[in-house]
Design an enzyme around this catalytic site. Structure first.
Site, short mmCIF file in Angstrom:
data_model
loop_
_atom_site.label_atom_id
_atom_site.label_comp_id
_atom_site.label_asym_id
_atom_site.label_seq_id
_atom_site.Cartn_x
_atom_site.Cartn_y
_atom_site.Cartn_z
N LYS A 20 0.78 -1.27 -0.14
CA LYS A 20 0.04 0.03 -0.10
C LYS A 20 0.84 1.26 0.10
O LYS A 20 0.63 2.34 -0.80
CB LYS A 20 -0.91 0.06 1.32
N ARG A 97 -10.12 -0.62 8.44
CA ARG A 97 -9.86 -2.06 8.92
C ARG A 97 -10.84 -2.96 9.48
O ARG A 97 -10.73 -4.16 9.82
CB ARG A 97 -8.51 -2.21 9.65
N ARG A 131 11.77 -6.28 4.92
CA ARG A 131 11.63 -4.78 5.08
C ARG A 131 12.37 -3.92 6.02
O ARG A 131 12.63 -4.24 7.01
CB ARG A 131 10.02 -4.33 4.98
N ARG A 166 10.90 -2.10 11.40
CA ARG A 166 9.78 -1.74 12.20
C ARG A 166 9.57 -2.97 13.25
O ARG A 166 9.85 -4.14 12.89
CB ARG A 166 8.63 -2.00 11.23
N ARG A 177 -0.88 -10.10 12.53
CA ARG A 177 -1.57 -9.15 11.71
C ARG A 177 -2.33 -9.92 10.42
O ARG A 177 -3.32 -9.22 10.08
CB ARG A 177 -0.37 -8.37 11.12
P1 AMP Z 1 0.35 -0.57 9.13
O1 AMP Z 1 1.47 0.20 8.88
O2 AMP Z 1 -0.82 -0.08 8.57
O3 AMP Z 1 0.70 -2.04 9.07
O4 AMP Z 1 -0.37 -0.54 10.75
C1 AMP Z 1 0.49 -0.93 11.78
C2 AMP Z 1 -0.21 -1.08 12.97
O5 AMP Z 1 -1.02 -0.05 13.43
C3 AMP Z 1 -1.31 -2.29 12.87
O6 AMP Z 1 -0.92 -3.33 13.05
C4 AMP Z 1 -2.26 -1.65 14.14
O7 AMP Z 1 -1.71 -2.14 15.21
C5 AMP Z 1 -2.18 -0.24 13.96
N1 AMP Z 1 -3.14 0.47 12.80
C6 AMP Z 1 -3.02 0.93 11.79
N2 AMP Z 1 -4.20 1.39 11.11
C7 AMP Z 1 -5.23 0.83 11.97
C8 AMP Z 1 -6.48 0.80 11.84
N3 AMP Z 1 -7.11 1.35 10.70
N4 AMP Z 1 -7.26 0.34 12.79
C9 AMP Z 1 -6.80 -0.18 13.82
N5 AMP Z 1 -5.33 -0.41 14.22
C10 AMP Z 1 -4.53 0.09 13.05
#
Ligand code: AMP
Length: 220
Positions: A20, A97, A131, A166, A177
């Site tokens: 993304k 999400r 990554r 990360r 996840r």
């Molecule tokens: P990402 O960078 O999109 O993979 O997000 C990293 C982490 O942030 C996720 O594993 C969640 O813990 C939190 N997070 C990101 N977006 C959301 C969302 N829309 N709803 C809830 N938690 C989120």
């Protein structure tokens, strides 16, 4: 010359590692002013600055769980009320999400397109576990698929790369996840299919997409 649509409101949806962030960067080549709103990035920025929001999010992020809906929806609602969004639209990356977030988004704004990024689990694992980013400027690389052009030197800022991974890009958190994604994805995809906004794209080679391809996907 054909004038591009000035305002595009797009949701990028897909499992962690579906690209993304990379796809957002490509959209920005075609629509440079469009704000890229990544909920994960906003949480990480808050965490870095040790804000109350960041400290709350950390409890969940470290385990690969979702931050509660109320917190996330308020944060996104606030970001989407800003002037740049009114003027240029948005790329929403990582939100919604859950179905509750999906319904909340409909209350906040209309969208033009829901793009489902389709990638096999095998590729996801490679992308996530390989990554890393440049500690100096944040540019993202991958040991398997996206190394810097000159070994050890950041393409973007020219600094000698200090690797940063990360904290949630590890095998155990990744499994959580991906499981969370699979559990929540179906009703969200169904919701946008019904609204005829859903479009699925093969995201295994998005780096090879040309600007013309991107324009076609975005219908701009
Ligand atoms: P990402 O960078 O999109 O993979 O997000 C990293 C982490 O942030 C996720 O594993 C969640 O813990 C939190 N997070 C990101 N977006 C959301 C969302 N829309 N709803 C809830 N938690 C989120």
């Amino acid at each position: 010359m054909i004038k591009l649509k000035s305002k595009v409101r797009v949701v990028l949806f897909g499992p962690p590692g579906s690209g993304k962030g990379t796809f957002s960067s490509q959209i920005k080549k075609v629509l440079p002013d469009i704000p890229h709103i990544s909920t994960g990035d906003i949480f990480r920025e808050n965490l870095k600055n040790e804000t109350p929001l960041g400290l709350k999010a950390k409890e969940y992020m470290d385990k690969g769980e979702l931050v509660p809906d109320e917190v996330t929806i308020d944060m996104v609602g606030d970001r989407l009320s800003k002037e740049d969004v009114k003027e240029h639209g948005f790329i929403l990356d990582g939100f919604p999400r859950t179905l509750t977030q999906t319904e909340a988004l409909t209350e906040i704004t209309e969208i033009d397109l829901f793009l489902l990024l389709d990638v096999s689990r095998d590729i996801i694992t490679k992308r996530i576990l390989g990554r890393y980013s440049c500690k100096n400027c944040g540019e993202i690389y991958n040991i398997y698929t996206l190394p810097p052009k000159t070994e050890g030197i950041c393409d973007k800022c020219g600094a000698e790369i200090k690797f940063e991974q990360r904290s949630d890009d590890n095998e155990e958190t990744l499994k959580n996840r991906l499981d969370t994604y699979e559990k929540n994805a179906k009703p969200i995809i169904k919701y946008y299919k019904k609204k005829k906004l859903m479009r699925k794209i093969n995201a295994e080679n998005t780096l090879e997409l040309t600007e013309k391809d991107i324009k076609k996907i975005l219908e701009v």
